[in-house]
Write a protein that holds these residues in place. Sequence first.
Motif, PDB file in Angstrom:
ATOM      1  N   LEU A 150      -9.013  -1.624   4.132  1.00 28.38           N
ATOM      2  CA  LEU A 150      -8.727  -0.266   4.599  1.00 28.38           C
ATOM      3  C   LEU A 150      -9.993   0.592   4.595  1.00 28.38           C
ATOM      4  O   LEU A 150     -10.289   1.293   5.563  1.00 28.38           O
ATOM      5  CB  LEU A 150      -7.659   0.367   3.714  1.00 28.38           C
ATOM      6  CG  LEU A 150      -7.292   1.828   4.008  1.00 28.38           C
ATOM      7  CD1 LEU A 150      -6.642   1.950   5.384  1.00 28.38           C
ATOM      8  CD2 LEU A 150      -6.359   2.363   2.935  1.00 28.38           C
TER       9      LEU A 150
ATOM     10  N   ARG B  74     -13.070   1.868   8.030  1.00 30.05           N
ATOM     11  CA  ARG B  74     -13.333   3.276   8.343  1.00 30.05           C
ATOM     12  C   ARG B  74     -14.615   3.775   7.709  1.00 30.05           C
ATOM     13  O   ARG B  74     -14.774   4.945   7.454  1.00 30.05           O
ATOM     14  CB  ARG B  74     -12.157   4.131   7.882  1.00 30.05           C
ATOM     15  CG  ARG B  74     -10.908   3.877   8.717  1.00 30.05           C
ATOM     16  CD  ARG B  74      -9.660   4.370   8.037  1.00 30.05           C
ATOM     17  NE  ARG B  74      -8.487   4.156   8.866  1.00 30.05           N
ATOM     18  CZ  ARG B  74      -7.836   2.992   8.930  1.00 30.05           C
ATOM     19  NH1 ARG B  74      -8.247   1.979   8.221  1.00 30.05           N
ATOM     20  NH2 ARG B  74      -6.782   2.872   9.698  1.00 30.05           N
TER      21      ARG B  74
ATOM     22  N   LEU C  83       0.810  -1.206   0.000  1.00 25.05           N
ATOM     23  CA  LEU C  83       0.000   0.000   0.000  1.00 25.05           C
ATOM     24  C   LEU C  83       0.846   1.259   0.000  1.00 25.05           C
ATOM     25  O   LEU C  83       0.511   2.244  -0.660  1.00 25.05           O
ATOM     26  CB  LEU C  83      -0.939   0.018   1.221  1.00 25.05           C
ATOM     27  CG  LEU C  83      -2.131  -0.934   1.192  1.00 25.05           C
ATOM     28  CD1 LEU C  83      -2.886  -0.855   2.512  1.00 25.05           C
ATOM     29  CD2 LEU C  83      -3.055  -0.614   0.036  1.00 25.05           C
ATOM     30  N   ASP C  84       1.959   1.240   0.728  1.00 20.23           N
ATOM     31  CA  ASP C  84       2.766   2.454   0.826  1.00 20.23           C
ATOM     32  C   ASP C  84       3.591   2.725  -0.428  1.00 20.23           C
ATOM     33  O   ASP C  84       4.302   3.729  -0.498  1.00 20.23           O
ATOM     34  CB  ASP C  84       3.666   2.422   2.061  1.00 20.23           C
ATOM     35  CG  ASP C  84       4.657   1.265   2.072  1.00 20.23           C
ATOM     36  OD1 ASP C  84       4.687   0.487   1.105  1.00 20.23           O
ATOM     37  OD2 ASP C  84       5.405   1.145   3.067  1.00 20.23           O
TER      38      ASP C  84
ATOM     39  N   ARG D 299      -3.310   8.591   3.551  1.00 17.48           N
ATOM     40  CA  ARG D 299      -2.200   8.450   4.494  1.00 17.48           C
ATOM     41  C   ARG D 299      -1.479   7.117   4.354  1.00 17.48           C
ATOM     42  O   ARG D 299      -0.319   6.989   4.751  1.00 17.48           O
ATOM     43  CB  ARG D 299      -2.720   8.607   5.928  1.00 17.48           C
ATOM     44  CG  ARG D 299      -3.149  10.034   6.259  1.00 17.48           C
ATOM     45  CD  ARG D 299      -3.961  10.093   7.524  1.00 17.48           C
ATOM     46  NE  ARG D 299      -4.378  11.464   7.827  1.00 17.48           N
ATOM     47  CZ  ARG D 299      -5.397  11.774   8.623  1.00 17.48           C
ATOM     48  NH1 ARG D 299      -6.102  10.805   9.207  1.00 17.48           N
ATOM     49  NH2 ARG D 299      -5.702  13.047   8.836  1.00 17.48           N
ATOM     50  N   ALA D 300      -2.189   6.137   3.778  1.00 19.49           N
ATOM     51  CA  ALA D 300      -1.616   4.793   3.683  1.00 19.49           C
ATOM     52  C   ALA D 300      -0.813   4.574   2.411  1.00 19.49           C
ATOM     53  O   ALA D 300       0.016   3.660   2.359  1.00 19.49           O
ATOM     54  CB  ALA D 300      -2.726   3.746   3.761  1.00 19.49           C
ATOM     55  N   VAL D 301      -1.030   5.408   1.388  1.00 23.69           N
ATOM     56  CA  VAL D 301      -0.414   5.159   0.082  1.00 23.69           C
ATOM     57  C   VAL D 301       0.731   6.129  -0.182  1.00 23.69           C
ATOM     58  O   VAL D 301       0.945   7.089   0.558  1.00 23.69           O
ATOM     59  CB  VAL D 301      -1.461   5.258  -1.049  1.00 23.69           C
ATOM     60  CG1 VAL D 301      -2.571   4.229  -0.834  1.00 23.69           C
ATOM     61  CG2 VAL D 301      -2.045   6.668  -1.154  1.00 23.69           C
ATOM     62  N   TRP D 302       1.442   5.865  -1.267  1.00 24.24           N
ATOM     63  CA  TRP D 302       2.574   6.713  -1.646  1.00 24.24           C
ATOM     64  C   TRP D 302       2.122   8.050  -2.210  1.00 24.24           C
ATOM     65  O   TRP D 302       2.651   9.106  -1.880  1.00 24.24           O
ATOM     66  CB  TRP D 302       3.441   5.974  -2.679  1.00 24.24           C
ATOM     67  CG  TRP D 302       4.445   6.856  -3.369  1.00 24.24           C
ATOM     68  CD1 TRP D 302       5.408   7.623  -2.772  1.00 24.24           C
ATOM     69  CD2 TRP D 302       4.572   7.078  -4.774  1.00 24.24           C
ATOM     70  NE1 TRP D 302       6.136   8.310  -3.724  1.00 24.24           N
ATOM     71  CE2 TRP D 302       5.645   7.984  -4.963  1.00 24.24           C
ATOM     72  CE3 TRP D 302       3.904   6.597  -5.895  1.00 24.24           C
ATOM     73  CZ2 TRP D 302       6.049   8.415  -6.228  1.00 24.24           C
ATOM     74  CZ3 TRP D 302       4.305   7.021  -7.151  1.00 24.24           C
ATOM     75  CH2 TRP D 302       5.368   7.920  -7.304  1.00 24.24           C
TER      76      TRP D 302
ATOM     77  N   ALA E 184      -7.771   8.192   5.432  1.00 21.68           N
ATOM     78  CA  ALA E 184      -6.976   7.014   5.780  1.00 21.68           C
ATOM     79  C   ALA E 184      -6.276   6.446   4.554  1.00 21.68           C
ATOM     80  O   ALA E 184      -5.115   6.029   4.618  1.00 21.68           O
ATOM     81  CB  ALA E 184      -7.869   5.955   6.420  1.00 21.68           C
ATOM     82  N   LEU E 185      -6.993   6.442   3.437  1.00 17.01           N
ATOM     83  CA  LEU E 185      -6.411   5.956   2.190  1.00 17.01           C
ATOM     84  C   LEU E 185      -5.198   6.800   1.788  1.00 17.01           C
ATOM     85  O   LEU E 185      -4.132   6.262   1.481  1.00 17.01           O
ATOM     86  CB  LEU E 185      -7.473   5.993   1.085  1.00 17.01           C
ATOM     87  CG  LEU E 185      -6.998   5.710  -0.336  1.00 17.01           C
ATOM     88  CD1 LEU E 185      -6.601   4.253  -0.484  1.00 17.01           C
ATOM     89  CD2 LEU E 185      -8.094   6.070  -1.346  1.00 17.01           C
TER      90      LEU E 185
ATOM     91  N   SER F 111      -6.622  -5.542   0.148  1.00 16.96           N
ATOM     92  CA  SER F 111      -6.035  -4.611   1.118  1.00 16.96           C
ATOM     93  C   SER F 111      -6.763  -3.276   1.091  1.00 16.96           C
ATOM     94  O   SER F 111      -7.035  -2.674   2.141  1.00 16.96           O
ATOM     95  CB  SER F 111      -4.543  -4.401   0.823  1.00 16.96           C
ATOM     96  OG  SER F 111      -3.816  -5.602   0.991  1.00 16.96           O
TER      97      SER F 111
END
Length: 277
Positions: A271, A275, A167-168, A194-197, A191-192, A267
Amino acid sequence: MTERTSSMPGNAPFEGDLSDDLALALRLADEADRVSMERFDAPDLDVSVKQDATFVTEADLATERAIRRALETHRPGDGIFGEEYGASGDAARQWVIDPIDGTANYLKGIPMWATLIALVVDGVPRVGVVSQPSIGRRWWGATGLGAWTATPGGAPRRLAVSQVAALDEASVSFQSIGQWDAVGRVDALLALTRAVWRDRGYGDAWPYMLLAEGRLEFVAEFDVKEYDIAAHVPIVQEAGGRFTDIDGGDAIDTRSSLATNGILHDSFLDLLRDRRA
């Protein structure tokens, strides 16, 4: 005639050759490009507001009419479901059309709009063409025939989604904050991101094609109709990706969409599910 509930192909088997249907869809796109480009960025473009408060231009109407005329000649037994003129005919084989996806861009002279043409067979999108003539790009695919793209004068190139598995390291397109806010999912969107690149709102049809090309790992939208996404489904899936609604369901009439490179699909679902407002 009512609209037919449609679903994603998933692992559903399909018997038959879609080559002729795909060739016809590409010819329909040629005609649609000719009609839509005649009025693109015209200073006297006629624009009106529909009952749902969205815009429609003379080009939307003319483009859909051109596609319908061609289908009535070449596939008189098939049904048609278009954004501007509704549904007609048998829905077992139904051509699903958005003559100009991105009308707000079209009427502003912004080149990020496309014509979407799909063939839905027994409720499943099997053929898709996305044509973006203002930037000289087209993408197409059909079940069992792969997914492809080409630029004017260039040779077709087969599409494949990315192999990003974390994810990152993922790059995502989320359409607009307003869409997520309207369905109470801003927390999930934050949240999405913040979780990805990387996150961007590329908008409308183009991000789905970027995903099919392996340039993005996630695209999601809300308040989408069947004609907004049907053409994308076979292209994304034939490129190796996965396409569901935002909660992982297979129907394309639930007013949401989630397309990914497949590897990260579960994933992303986890995520967003954790939320949900």
